[in-house]
Enzyme design. Structure first.
Site, mmCIF file in Angstrom:
data_model
loop_
_atom_site.group_PDB
_atom_site.id
_atom_site.type_symbol
_atom_site.label_atom_id
_atom_site.label_comp_id
_atom_site.label_asym_id
_atom_site.label_seq_id
_atom_site.Cartn_x
_atom_site.Cartn_y
_atom_site.Cartn_z
ATOM 1 C CB VAL A 1 0.561 -2.025 4.284
ATOM 2 C CG1 VAL A 1 0.073 -3.368 3.784
ATOM 3 C CG2 VAL A 1 -0.154 -1.648 5.568
ATOM 4 C CD GLN B 1 -2.381 -1.648 -5.334
ATOM 5 O OE1 GLN B 1 -2.051 -1.458 -6.497
ATOM 6 N NE2 GLN B 1 -3.291 -2.518 -4.997
ATOM 7 C CG LEU C 1 -2.199 -0.836 1.034
ATOM 8 C CD1 LEU C 1 -3.040 -0.813 2.305
ATOM 9 C CD2 LEU C 1 -3.029 -0.363 -0.143
ATOM 10 C CG HIS C 2 4.340 1.565 -0.019
ATOM 11 N ND1 HIS C 2 4.630 2.321 1.092
ATOM 12 C CD2 HIS C 2 4.500 0.282 0.353
ATOM 13 C CE1 HIS C 2 4.968 1.517 2.087
ATOM 14 N NE2 HIS C 2 4.890 0.278 1.669
ATOM 15 C CG ASN C 3 4.835 5.008 -4.338
ATOM 16 O OD1 ASN C 3 5.050 5.915 -3.551
ATOM 17 N ND2 ASN C 3 5.751 4.122 -4.660
#
Length: 86
Positions: A55, A18, A14-16
């Site tokens: 995450v 996404q 759960l980065h950028n």
């Protein structure tokens, strides 16, 4: 209230982008939605909150929703954690 545990399978976690898509989807629901990881609970509709969780792929999270569309929220958001959306 409904909750569901899920392992994050999308490569980017759960980065950028996404995280952005995840939050946009969460905001489509009227229910209150939270993400819980290791006894930390944050609002799933908050970009800063989601990014602060760190995450990554392989992390087990619990999605919690409370409201009129809670079941749909948990199911759709869980699906988003399985594949990269971009």
């Amino acid at each position: 209230m409904i909750s569901k545990q899920s392992v994050v399978r999308c490569e980017s976690g759960l980065h950028n982008k996404q995280a952005t898509y995840f939050i946009q989807k969460a905001n489509e629901f009227r229910s209150s939605i939270w993400i819980e990881v290791d006894n930390r609970k944050i609002n799933a509709k908050s970009l800063l909150g989601v990014l602060s969780m760190g995450v990554i792929q392989g992390t087990t999270i619990t999605l919690i929703a409370d409201g009129v569309d809670e079941e749909a929220a948990v199911e759709e958001l869980t699906q988003m954690l399985q594949v990269d959306v971009f």
